[in-house]
Design an enzyme around this catalytic site. Structure first.
Site: not given
Ligand code: NDP
Ligand code: OXD
Length: 315
Positions: A230, A278
């Site tokens: 993000r 994006h």
């Molecule tokens: P998940 O919820 O599966 O994974 C999030 C990861 O981030 C986990 O490993 C979590 O740790 C880690 N995390 C969260 N908070 C912290 C912190 N404070 N410190 C360290 N690590 C942290 O999410 P996804 O993998 O499905 O997606 C990740 C992000 O990607 C989404 O939230 C979204 O913002 C972005 N995204 C962007 C897209 C785009 O088109 N650009 C498309 C889809 C998603 P833990 O494993 O310990 O919980």
């Molecule tokens: C998502 C994205 O979070 O598209 O799925 O950014």
């Protein structure tokens, strides 16, 4: 009359700009229900499930008999920044298609950075024949911040083409075949190794502005950044200063504080920044419909959805 007969018969689909097949396919799966794509067409008390992406403030709170909020995406930061109806489960998508497209994007840009494509493109624009010696991917360490559904798949794929991989997450991951660090205390160890830093973190109170001046001052000199998480994970000015000072060599940015990226934003024509709109990945009904339909069925049966979000945790 059964409990199912007493519940509402409307499914609200509010996701402007998404694939038009979504409401059509949901309607096919629930022929006895009315699928509304306009809030104004729905009788609020009759809505049992809302399938949404960035709903306007107040919309979900106006639905008194809602049993499910299903987000048509992976990130829930925007949704959670709204006031939401108490006690209604929220589910996000874990879409194999979204995971695959994101993995392609991260792999493509990691390879391009490893093969020094930004420097080669600059040399071409300046008509300079600049031989840059190719090296094996093992010599490039890709560090992934966020080892969730997306980060973990990217890590596996990067490892399979020969990159050295390290990861960082909130909780410790055991038994991975690459080093994984956890929590703020171990972030520096991660940064000391990563030549390419990939941001695949959710936006939460803890992660907002993580990549600030202090963070960038202690990355490996000449590291590159890929932000697909993000926009608010990164402090824009700090990033520009780090690129200008040579602390970072290039940044690939897919997400921004304000989207669309304003036309006068300095990222657009910075020579060391690549902007994509994006579109690193997206969700498609072909790979995600079953999950949405399954969650609506669960909600109607009074069961919790799959991939439920914990609002207190923020992701
Ligand atoms: P998940 O919820 O599966 O994974 C999030 C990861 O981030 C986990 O490993 C979590 O740790 C880690 N995390 C969260 N908070 C912290 C912190 N404070 N410190 C360290 N690590 C942290 O999410 P996804 O993998 O499905 O997606 C990740 C992000 O990607 C989404 O939230 C979204 O913002 C972005 N995204 C962007 C897209 C785009 O088109 N650009 C498309 C889809 C998603 P833990 O494993 O310990 O919980
Ligand atoms: C998502 C994205 O979070 O598209 O799925 O950014």
């Amino acid at each position: 009359m059964t409990a199912a007969d007493k519940q509402g018969r409307t499914i609200l689909f509010h996701s402007p700009g998404s694939d038009k097949a979504w409401p059509v396919e949901i309607q096919k799966a629930f022929p006895a229900f009315k699928v509304c794509t306009q809030f104004a067409d729905a009788e609020p008390g009759d809505v049992v499930a809302a399938v949404v992406w960035n709903p306007p403030p107040g919309m979900l709170e106006a639905l008194p008999n809602l049993r499910l909020i299903q987000v048509v995406g992976a990130g829930v930061d925007k949704l959670l920044s709204n006031h939401l109806p108490e006690g209604v489960p929220i589910a996000r998508l874990v879409d194999p298609g979204l995971v695959a497209r994101m993995t392609e994007y991260v792999l493509m840009h990691s390879l391009a950075l490893h093969r020094q494509m930004p420097d080669l493109q600059r040399a071409q624009r300046e008509r300079r024949w600049t031989y840059l010696h190719p090296t094996p991917p093992k010599r490039t360490c890709v560090g992934i911040l966020g080892l969730g559904v997306l980060g973990m798949n990217c890590a596996r794929s990067l490892s399979s083409v020969g990159f050295t991989v390290v990861g960082w997450s909130k909780s410790r991951k055991e038994e991975l075949d690459f080093p994984c660090y956890a929590g703020p205390a171990e972030l520096d160890q991660f940064k000391q190794q990563a030549d390419i830093i990939v941001l695949l973190l959710p936006l939460t109170e803890e992660t907002e502005n993580l990549v600030d001046e202090n963070f960038l001052a202690t990355v490996k000199k000449g590291a590159a950044l890929i932000n697909v998480g993000r926009g608010k994970l990164v402090v824009d000015n700090a990033l520009i200063e780090a690129l200008d000072a040579g602390l970072l060599r290039h940044a690939i940015l897919d997400v921004f504080r304000t989207e669309p990226l304003p036309v006068d934003h300095p990222f657009w024509d910075h020579p060391k920044i690549t902007v994509t709109p994006h579109n690193s990945s997206s969700t498609h009904p072909a790979t995600a419909l079953n999950q949405v339909v399954g969650n609506i069925r669960r909600a109607l049966a009074g069961e919790p959805p799959q991939n439920q979000v914990d609002p207190a945790r923020g992701y």
